[in-house]
Scaffold this motif. Sequence first.
Motif, PDB file in Angstrom:
ATOM      1  N   VAL A 167      49.053  49.538  40.935  1.00 36.31           N
ATOM      2  CA  VAL A 167      49.954  49.281  41.608  1.00 36.31           C
ATOM      3  C   VAL A 167      50.996  49.560  41.612  1.00 36.31           C
ATOM      4  O   VAL A 167      51.534  49.558  39.562  1.00 36.31           O
ATOM      5  CB  VAL A 167      49.841  48.225  42.051  1.00 36.31           C
ATOM      6  N   SER A 168      51.747  50.207  42.142  1.00 39.71           N
ATOM      7  CA  SER A 168      53.223  50.196  42.257  1.00 39.71           C
ATOM      8  C   SER A 168      53.932  48.905  41.606  1.00 39.71           C
ATOM      9  O   SER A 168      53.441  47.748  42.093  1.00 39.71           O
ATOM     10  CB  SER A 168      54.133  50.898  43.639  1.00 39.71           C
ATOM     11  N   SER A 169      54.880  48.717  41.183  1.00 41.20           N
ATOM     12  CA  SER A 169      55.251  47.134  40.392  1.00 41.20           C
ATOM     13  C   SER A 169      56.662  47.066  39.652  1.00 41.20           C
ATOM     14  O   SER A 169      57.111  47.834  38.768  1.00 41.20           O
ATOM     15  CB  SER A 169      54.083  46.339  39.496  1.00 41.20           C
ATOM     16  N   THR A 170      56.863  46.220  40.233  1.00 38.28           N
ATOM     17  CA  THR A 170      59.083  45.766  39.600  1.00 38.28           C
ATOM     18  C   THR A 170      58.709  44.101  39.037  1.00 38.28           C
ATOM     19  O   THR A 170      58.153  43.456  40.497  1.00 38.28           O
ATOM     20  CB  THR A 170      59.794  46.066  41.413  1.00 38.28           C
ATOM     21  N   VAL A 171      59.510  43.893  38.035  1.00 34.98           N
ATOM     22  CA  VAL A 171      59.656  42.766  37.436  1.00 34.98           C
ATOM     23  C   VAL A 171      60.841  42.798  37.379  1.00 34.98           C
ATOM     24  O   VAL A 171      62.002  43.126  36.791  1.00 34.98           O
ATOM     25  CB  VAL A 171      58.774  42.294  36.325  1.00 34.98           C
ATOM     26  N   VAL A 172      61.441  41.069  38.094  1.00 33.50           N
ATOM     27  CA  VAL A 172      62.896  40.812  37.834  1.00 33.50           C
ATOM     28  C   VAL A 172      63.167  39.251  37.408  1.00 33.50           C
ATOM     29  O   VAL A 172      62.154  38.240  37.999  1.00 33.50           O
ATOM     30  CB  VAL A 172      63.659  41.198  39.441  1.00 33.50           C
ATOM     31  N   CYS A 173      64.385  39.557  36.610  1.00 36.60           N
ATOM     32  CA  CYS A 173      64.377  38.142  36.226  1.00 36.60           C
ATOM     33  C   CYS A 173      65.621  37.741  37.417  1.00 36.60           C
ATOM     34  O   CYS A 173      66.259  38.258  36.788  1.00 36.60           O
ATOM     35  CB  CYS A 173      64.293  38.182  34.258  1.00 36.60           C
ATOM     36  N   CYS A 174      65.478  36.186  37.183  1.00 35.19           N
ATOM     37  CA  CYS A 174      66.438  35.616  37.997  1.00 35.19           C
ATOM     38  C   CYS A 174      66.645  34.407  38.413  1.00 35.19           C
ATOM     39  O   CYS A 174      65.017  33.563  38.066  1.00 35.19           O
ATOM     40  CB  CYS A 174      67.177  36.663  39.463  1.00 35.19           C
ATOM     41  N   GLN A 175      67.209  33.490  38.989  1.00 33.04           N
ATOM     42  CA  GLN A 175      67.634  32.384  39.418  1.00 33.04           C
ATOM     43  C   GLN A 175      66.281  32.501  40.324  1.00 33.04           C
ATOM     44  O   GLN A 175      66.990  33.079  41.670  1.00 33.04           O
ATOM     45  CB  GLN A 175      68.775  31.748  39.253  1.00 33.04           C
ATOM     46  N   LEU A 176      65.395  31.069  40.256  1.00 34.21           N
ATOM     47  CA  LEU A 176      64.221  31.387  41.792  1.00 34.21           C
ATOM     48  C   LEU A 176      65.220  29.628  42.658  1.00 34.21           C
ATOM     49  O   LEU A 176      66.404  28.677  42.105  1.00 34.21           O
ATOM     50  CB  LEU A 176      63.290  30.634  41.442  1.00 34.21           C
ATOM     51  N   LEU A 177      64.545  29.900  43.517  1.00 30.36           N
ATOM     52  CA  LEU A 177      64.658  28.985  44.583  1.00 30.36           C
ATOM     53  C   LEU A 177      64.984  27.481  44.309  1.00 30.36           C
ATOM     54  O   LEU A 177      66.153  26.600  44.456  1.00 30.36           O
ATOM     55  CB  LEU A 177      64.494  28.708  46.416  1.00 30.36           C
ATOM     56  N   GLU A 178      63.605  27.194  43.638  1.00 28.71           N
ATOM     57  CA  GLU A 178      63.702  25.927  43.458  1.00 28.71           C
ATOM     58  C   GLU A 178      63.251  25.876  41.345  1.00 28.71           C
ATOM     59  O   GLU A 178      63.244  26.276  40.754  1.00 28.71           O
ATOM     60  CB  GLU A 178      61.973  24.985  43.779  1.00 28.71           C
ATOM     61  N   PRO A 179      63.669  24.556  40.752  1.00 28.45           N
ATOM     62  CA  PRO A 179      63.858  25.002  39.457  1.00 28.45           C
ATOM     63  C   PRO A 179      62.571  24.761  38.953  1.00 28.45           C
ATOM     64  O   PRO A 179      62.674  25.531  37.726  1.00 28.45           O
ATOM     65  CB  PRO A 179      64.793  23.750  39.224  1.00 28.45           C
ATOM     66  N   ASN A 180      61.644  24.104  39.481  1.00 28.88           N
ATOM     67  CA  ASN A 180      60.630  23.896  38.864  1.00 28.88           C
ATOM     68  C   ASN A 180      59.466  25.200  39.274  1.00 28.88           C
ATOM     69  O   ASN A 180      58.381  25.549  37.945  1.00 28.88           O
ATOM     70  CB  ASN A 180      59.725  22.939  39.413  1.00 28.88           C
ATOM     71  N   TRP A 181      59.936  26.349  40.109  1.00 31.36           N
ATOM     72  CA  TRP A 181      59.153  27.588  39.954  1.00 31.36           C
ATOM     73  C   TRP A 181      59.170  28.382  38.781  1.00 31.36           C
ATOM     74  O   TRP A 181      60.575  28.603  38.340  1.00 31.36           O
ATOM     75  CB  TRP A 181      59.467  28.657  41.323  1.00 31.36           C
ATOM     76  N   LYS A 182      58.397  28.610  38.045  1.00 30.73           N
ATOM     77  CA  LYS A 182      58.299  29.907  37.326  1.00 30.73           C
ATOM     78  C   LYS A 182      58.387  31.109  37.525  1.00 30.73           C
ATOM     79  O   LYS A 182      58.523  31.967  36.836  1.00 30.73           O
ATOM     80  CB  LYS A 182      57.084  29.269  36.092  1.00 30.73           C
ATOM     81  N   LEU A 183      57.817  31.322  38.471  1.00 33.66           N
ATOM     82  CA  LEU A 183      57.748  32.487  39.168  1.00 33.66           C
ATOM     83  C   LEU A 183      57.578  32.677  41.339  1.00 33.66           C
ATOM     84  O   LEU A 183      57.282  31.966  41.336  1.00 33.66           O
ATOM     85  CB  LEU A 183      56.446  33.612  38.071  1.00 33.66           C
ATOM     86  N   GLU A 184      57.435  33.937  41.659  1.00 30.44           N
ATOM     87  CA  GLU A 184      57.248  34.105  42.808  1.00 30.44           C
ATOM     88  C   GLU A 184      56.487  35.325  42.938  1.00 30.44           C
ATOM     89  O   GLU A 184      57.834  36.403  42.493  1.00 30.44           O
ATOM     90  CB  GLU A 184      58.980  34.336  43.297  1.00 30.44           C
ATOM     91  N   ILE A 185      55.769  35.417  43.610  1.00 27.87           N
ATOM     92  CA  ILE A 185      55.653  37.431  43.541  1.00 27.87           C
ATOM     93  C   ILE A 185      55.535  37.824  45.136  1.00 27.87           C
ATOM     94  O   ILE A 185      54.948  36.693  45.936  1.00 27.87           O
ATOM     95  CB  ILE A 185      54.211  37.576  42.604  1.00 27.87           C
ATOM     96  N   GLU A 186      55.341  39.259  45.684  1.00 23.66           N
ATOM     97  CA  GLU A 186      55.294  39.095  46.845  1.00 23.66           C
ATOM     98  C   GLU A 186      54.734  40.691  46.740  1.00 23.66           C
ATOM     99  O   GLU A 186      54.936  40.901  45.711  1.00 23.66           O
ATOM    100  CB  GLU A 186      56.602  39.253  47.226  1.00 23.66           C
ATOM    101  N   ALA A 187      54.241  41.123  47.821  1.00 26.70           N
ATOM    102  CA  ALA A 187      52.845  42.128  47.965  1.00 26.70           C
ATOM    103  C   ALA A 187      53.153  42.847  48.544  1.00 26.70           C
ATOM    104  O   ALA A 187      53.051  42.261  49.883  1.00 26.70           O
ATOM    105  CB  ALA A 187      51.469  41.563  47.580  1.00 26.70           C
ATOM    106  N   VAL A 188      52.505  44.142  48.553  1.00 27.79           N
ATOM    107  CA  VAL A 188      52.098  45.436  50.057  1.00 27.79           C
ATOM    108  C   VAL A 188      50.657  45.572  49.706  1.00 27.79           C
ATOM    109  O   VAL A 188      50.040  46.240  48.467  1.00 27.79           O
ATOM    110  CB  VAL A 188      53.233  46.382  50.212  1.00 27.79           C
ATOM    111  N   ALA A 189      49.346  45.397  50.836  1.00 27.08           N
ATOM    112  CA  ALA A 189      48.446  46.259  50.668  1.00 27.08           C
ATOM    113  C   ALA A 189      48.813  47.160  52.209  1.00 27.08           C
ATOM    114  O   ALA A 189      48.866  47.098  52.810  1.00 27.08           O
ATOM    115  CB  ALA A 189      47.467  44.528  50.795  1.00 27.08           C
ATOM    116  N   ALA A 190      47.395  47.568  51.596  1.00 28.79           N
ATOM    117  CA  ALA A 190      46.736  49.227  52.029  1.00 28.79           C
ATOM    118  C   ALA A 190      45.534  49.008  53.022  1.00 28.79           C
ATOM    119  O   ALA A 190      45.112  48.751  51.843  1.00 28.79           O
ATOM    120  CB  ALA A 190      47.613  50.157  52.503  1.00 28.79           C
ATOM    121  N   GLY A 191      45.024  49.668  53.847  1.00 30.36           N
ATOM    122  CA  GLY A 191      43.593  48.912  53.955  1.00 30.36           C
ATOM    123  C   GLY A 191      43.565  49.419  55.620  1.00 30.36           C
ATOM    124  O   GLY A 191      44.034  50.410  56.076  1.00 30.36           O
TER     125      GLY A 191
END
Length: 128
Positions: free
Chosen positions: A104-128
């Motif tokens: 898939v097309s993919s981007t990884v960004v390193c940043c401060q997340l909204l909550e300090p306990n979050w280690k990652l967050e993932i958003e996605a697009v699917a097509a069918g």
Amino acid sequence: MAIIQHNPSELFPPYRGYVHATEIIGGARLLFISGLNGFERDGVTMPETFEAQAELIWKHIRTILASANMTIENLVSLRTYLADPKFDEPNARMRAAQLGGHRVSSTVVCCQLLEPNWKLEIEAVAAG
């Protein structure tokens, strides 16, 4: 619906199992999955480790895909936000394990997340 991957030879080779661009041709349904974090179903509990949060997020992604009668094979794009660069390698391994041979097309960004306990967050697009 046709899905065409674009990896022009004039660009650097894609690495870590992604494609430079994904084109969708024809009448397709598009599913945009909001950024998901590692909350359990109760919306309060969250695993402590990166790996456990990542596994749970991928479970959430599969659940949402199933609700739209789609699978991992329908994913065309991922955007992952990491709370710390040290999670880059574990994230790459987790993504490879979850996607298998699917690219898939993919981007990884390193940043401060909204909550300090979050280690990652993932958003996605699917097509069918």
